[in-house]
Design an enzyme around this catalytic site. Sequence first.
Site, PDB file in Angstrom:
ATOM      1  N   GLU A  58       0.852  -1.272  -0.088  1.00 17.66           N
ATOM      2  CA  GLU A  58      -0.010  -0.029   0.059  1.00 17.66           C
ATOM      3  C   GLU A  58       0.850   1.259   0.006  1.00 17.66           C
ATOM      4  OE1 GLU A  58      -0.913  -2.721   1.935  1.00 17.66           O
ATOM      5  OE2 GLU A  58      -2.935  -2.952   0.500  1.00 17.66           O
ATOM      6  N   ASN A  70      -1.125  -7.302  -4.171  1.00 17.09           N
ATOM      7  CA  ASN A  70      -1.836  -6.790  -4.945  1.00 17.09           C
ATOM      8  C   ASN A  70      -0.836  -5.638  -5.428  1.00 17.09           C
ATOM      9  OD1 ASN A  70      -2.240  -6.003  -2.061  1.00 17.09           O
ATOM     10  ND2 ASN A  70      -3.093  -3.951  -3.177  1.00 17.09           N
ATOM     11  N   ASP A  83      -8.005  -5.563  -3.826  1.00 19.08           N
ATOM     12  CA  ASP A  83      -6.983  -5.853  -2.842  1.00 19.08           C
ATOM     13  C   ASP A  83      -6.871  -7.221  -2.771  1.00 19.08           C
ATOM     14  OD1 ASP A  83      -5.029  -5.211  -0.946  1.00 19.08           O
ATOM     15  OD2 ASP A  83      -6.570  -4.940   0.737  1.00 19.08           O
TER      16      ASP A  83
END
Lengths: 579, 267
Positions: free
Chosen positions: A180, A264, A306
């Site tokens: 992220e 991801n 995700d």
Amino acid sequence: MLVLASGSADRGDAGPANGDDGQWHRPARDYASTRYSGLAQITAENVKQLRPAWSFSTGVNRGHEAAPLMVGDTLYVVTPYPNVLYALDARSGAVRWKYEPQPAKAAQGVACCDVVNRGAAYAEGRIVFNTLDMHTVAVDARTGREVWKTKLGDINRGETMTMAPLVVKNKVLVGNSGGELGVRGWLTALDLASGKIAWRAYSTGPDADVLIGRGFKPFYPSDRTPNLGVSTWPPEAWRIGGGTVWGWISYDPLLDLIYYGTGNPGPWNPDQRPGDNKWTSAIFARRPDTGEAVWAYQFSPHDIHDYDGINEQILLELDIKGARRRVLVRPERNGYVYVMDRATGEVLSATPFAHVNTSKGVDLATGLLELNHEKTPVLGKVVRDICPAAPGAKDWQPSAWSPRTGLLYMPHQNLCMDVESVETSYIAGTPFVGMNVRMLAGPGGHRGEVTAWDPVKARAAWKLKERFPVWSGALATAGDVVFYGTMDRWFKAVHARTGEPLWQFETSSGIIGQPITYRGPDGKQYVAVLDGVGGWAGAIVSGDLDPRDAGAALGFVNAMSDLPRYSAKGGTLWVFALP
Amino acid sequence: MKGAVALALLAVALAGTTQADGAPPLRVCADPNNLPFSNAHGEGFENRLAELLARELGTRVEYTWWAQRRGFVRHTLGAGACDLILGVPAGWDPVLATRPYYRSTYVFAWRRDRALDVRSLDDPRLRRLVIGVQLVGDNGVNTPPAHALAARGIVDNVRGYSVYGDYATPNPSSAILEAVARGDVDVAIAWGPLAGYFAERVSAPLDWAAVTPAVEPPALRFTFAIAAGVRKDAAALRDRVQDALDRRASDVQAILDAYAVPRAGTP
């Protein structure tokens, strides 16, 4: 006497097929990642007599996801941050030594989803494990002395490490976390003797960085174009594209291939990264000596939900359509159990094991996942009932396989999510618009399941429902007992063939750790598991999140607001035995 | 919580005095390395605002330092380590906020010697100029300019710079503006306070202009009103801070002016 099922696992180095050394040297026990023990003192008939032999508090209050290790007559436990490694006398739990790597405090602020550690590994007299602040450490298993400590990245750039290493052919294989935060994912091999970096294979970027060369033979033609790790992204976006490696690695000694998945894509919003975003949410097969890629396959091209692809792969031989196939079986975050030819990367079947509406199936001719665009989260648009939710139908929590039943025991969750509105959010002095994500129980109202999956028939043999996501690993034994733990503090034993509940014990805190079993110094079979609730699912407790803040932990808190009524935090190793 | 209430009561008792000795400190949660907002040397405008408020409340500032990443509020205000955050969006849910004391905007920033003068997201040059945007990456969402460009199909010429930057460097969030100065990108779309402050501090001076339109349906806006926040149950402290902000309103604006914080109308 029970008949052996059609499936069998490649035990790799696990010793003679008709015996068991009673040890547990790596979280998945064997290179095939079966989490199956041949020990059979504890059986479906006598497991109801199981009781605690001893317990040991780790003194750490964050989520305990690790598997203990049993090496000789010593149990090894690595805790969440501050990543203390304990060596415990298996007779009593007495501390032989402890090793404290003292990771940088700031690493806690970087980790996305609690400051977990998924375990250590033993090889050649050493215990190796990763610290949250981007170091891999080798410690002398006898003395607790640090042998080497290698820095692999920089928490200042958003990287952390949470995964358990796998040691293959004197290479310590480790990967990073932090997709992220604009981290570029990689798998790195360190020399077990020296701690020196032998190779690093990135998940994104030019073939030279991904270690894709002439030996790369992916099954699907669309994966054969050079430099897809660049061309499936807008210019430069691959440099910060995610695809981190924070899950599980398996090894096939006969093919001499390691297998692992990637996280991801990030940190771009999906519209700003058109393309497949290779090789995120994908699986690689590589040579352990050089890191060279042999094949790759993307589970979720251009992931928008995700759905990290970091789950475990279990290496099995199965009779598929009349032919014996050397396969890997992967219960994937996107909700499908993939059965793949592990020499070629061909998808033999991909079958939903949970409620899935984000996609309509996998085209076996092309290998492509067919998306249902009605369930695509769009900023400013209300989209309800997106299933599975961001943690997927199954997250990191590893399955176990029994060659006696031919069933794969998968702990997982039953969660959907609503994307309801945009809301102002704020970080590092910068306001932005965030999506208001709320996770909810899926169909049936329960949030967790344990599914016994028959990968040959591609269907569930049985399913158990649990109140909370089953965030612990599973363990299967030759006594036909399957063990797992729940976030509401139950350690459970069920019948491997039927799922019939056989025994349960209420621990101090919820369980998200990985159970193991071993033969103790006294010749008896023991079962061990860490409790200590937390992780992404349990962050409401381990991170003291506000139950009223439905969007906390990326929306997970909404589905977990009652967890504090069932469990407080705190880590304890529990060891069970028959009287 | 108890600390906050006690502090608020003491602040009442001390109102009108300038003697800080013995008063409980104003416990501020701040990032130790995030200029122009704050740093451990007290050089940011939120440091200056904290000092101003503490003086007005008759006490001194005591900092709890924590990087402003995910979990910042939880680890600081939420953990009871401190009582006040300077600089949160007005009405932001995790805290109880004061009325906003300024409104800023995302801005275009370009090298002064190139005089690009970009002012609109619909400027056709944005299809060929290399554009830097700040990246958040949380939940697949990002800064509003990143979404707005994507909605226009402007993708290939966009480069991302993490809002966190490289925290080992002195000014982590300046990377996007230094990229403009160096010529790595032609124009950046950055949160105003960063651009205003770093425009004269990066290796070549920059000019900037507010992003227009200021709002883009259905969900994007480029201006945000900024307030101070306390724990949700600390209404008394919030009110004291509000009074102090009101009494020293012109000093607050002077501090923002000194850091060249772009303003977008009244808060």
